[in-house]
Write an enzyme that holds these catalytic residues in place. Sequence first.
Site, PDB file in Angstrom:
ATOM      1  N   LYS A 147       0.934  -1.207  -0.100  1.00 48.91           N
ATOM      2  CA  LYS A 147       0.077   0.002   0.009  1.00 48.91           C
ATOM      3  C   LYS A 147       0.770   1.316   0.183  1.00 48.91           C
ATOM      4  CE  LYS A 147      -4.503  -1.776   0.867  1.00 48.91           C
ATOM      5  NZ  LYS A 147      -5.436  -1.772   1.872  1.00 48.91           N
ATOM      6  N   ARG A 196      -4.002 -10.084   4.810  1.00 47.76           N
ATOM      7  CA  ARG A 196      -4.209 -10.276   3.158  1.00 47.76           C
ATOM      8  C   ARG A 196      -3.042  -9.694   2.346  1.00 47.76           C
ATOM      9  NH1 ARG A 196      -6.313  -6.604  -0.699  1.00 47.76           N
ATOM     10  NH2 ARG A 196      -7.745  -7.503  -2.124  1.00 47.76           N
TER      11      ARG A 196
HETATM   12  N1  HH2 Z   1      -7.672  -3.526   0.296  1.00 50.98           N
HETATM   13  C1  HH2 Z   1      -7.659  -3.447  -1.042  1.00 50.98           C
HETATM   14  C2  HH2 Z   1      -9.094  -4.050  -1.671  1.00 50.98           C
HETATM   15  N2  HH2 Z   1      -9.695  -4.953  -0.613  1.00 50.98           N
HETATM   16  N3  HH2 Z   1     -10.214  -5.681   1.333  1.00 50.98           N
HETATM   17  C3  HH2 Z   1      -9.966  -5.442   2.746  1.00 50.98           C
HETATM   18  N4  HH2 Z   1     -10.630  -6.436   3.530  1.00 50.98           N
HETATM   19  N5  HH2 Z   1      -9.116  -4.984   3.247  1.00 50.98           N
HETATM   20  C4  HH2 Z   1      -8.094  -4.105   2.512  1.00 50.98           C
HETATM   21  O1  HH2 Z   1      -7.111  -3.557   3.026  1.00 50.98           O
HETATM   22  C5  HH2 Z   1      -8.350  -4.266   1.101  1.00 50.98           C
HETATM   23  C6  HH2 Z   1      -9.257  -4.826   0.717  1.00 50.98           C
HETATM   24  C7  HH2 Z   1      -6.914  -2.715  -2.081  1.00 50.98           C
HETATM   25  O2  HH2 Z   1      -5.794  -3.401  -2.446  1.00 50.98           O
HETATM   26  P1  HH2 Z   1      -5.808  -4.240  -3.866  1.00 50.98           P
HETATM   27  O3  HH2 Z   1      -6.770  -5.377  -3.659  1.00 50.98           O
HETATM   28  O4  HH2 Z   1      -4.522  -4.919  -3.787  1.00 50.98           O
HETATM   29  O5  HH2 Z   1      -5.877  -3.110  -4.833  1.00 50.98           O
HETATM   30  P2  HH2 Z   1      -7.277  -2.727  -5.808  1.00 50.98           P
HETATM   31  O6  HH2 Z   1      -8.441  -2.404  -4.934  1.00 50.98           O
HETATM   32  O7  HH2 Z   1      -6.922  -1.655  -6.470  1.00 50.98           O
HETATM   33  O8  HH2 Z   1      -7.765  -3.873  -6.493  1.00 50.98           O
END
Ligand code: HH2
Length: 289
Positions: free
Chosen positions: A232, A266
């Site tokens: 992040k 995660r």
């Molecule tokens: N962060 C992201 C997406 N979903 N869900 C939970 N429960 N907690 C988190 O911190 C979280 C999440 C963002 O990360 P990422 O999936 O890598 O990116 P994107 O939302 O751009 O697909």
Amino acid sequence: MSSRSSAPVELSATWSVGGKVLDLSRPLIMGILNVTPDSFSDGGRYFAPEAAREQAERLIEEGADLLDIGGESTRPGAADVPESAEIDRVIPLLEAVRGRGVPLSVDTSKPGVMRAALAAGAAIINDVRALQEPGALDAVRTSDCGLVLMHMQGTPRTMQKEPRYDDVVREVGEFLRARVAGLVTAGVAARRIVVDPGFGFGKSVAHNFTLLRELRALTSAGRPLLVGLSRKSMLGAITGRLVDDRAAASIAAALLAVERGARIVRVHDVAATRDALQVWAATTNEEEK
Ligand code: HH2
């Protein structure tokens, strides 16, 4: 140490997900798989069905305890995805990797996607909007899936504009406690729920690090804590590194979160996180493992 950060950490806990009871006395690794063209870290990489399936297999081989499949990016300013397109991204992958013994989670806020995912065998619904969208609670209420309730201030489109809190730890904690209580009142068994402070979702770098420092206080929400710190921007802000070069910082952050009470992490980098958590486990008391 402030008094709230010294609150006891509940070390043995379980999480009921789709007919399975997960033992959280060892922290679990949720591998991230975004089937999106625009996610902040892995966007576009696993958009093709074959690439997504191979990455799912790789994450399982590396030791993911759970897989979290996302069909819509939540990064600030990401494009909205129609429900049918999100279903078309997520469901074929779910169908391709189910039956491997690894519970599958779907990262969505849309009731239609939740229903389709549960019908296709998802064990967990991970909702960054904590089931606050109209119809979301009804979509999961009568199932026995696990639920991740996350805190976010604002919406993905606006959340990083000017996040403001009087006391970020208290406010995030109050929100999570209220959502758990609301769901339990609505008839959802508490054993299905885990909570997540939502790193990077409507929080400044300082807010994020305050939350990580005082994470233990959030264990008072009464349900296990899941955290998403992997790659992040808060990690980029302190290391100066671009997204693909944040694995070491992500592993340090995951480890610190587990040390402060997180039970599920995660992550994108499953193998390295697993090694780090094995070192962590070897340093905890036998009874605490
Ligand atoms: N962060 C992201 C997406 N979903 N869900 C939970 N429960 N907690 C988190 O911190 C979280 C999440 C963002 O990360 P990422 O999936 O890598 O990116 P994107 O939302 O751009 O697909």
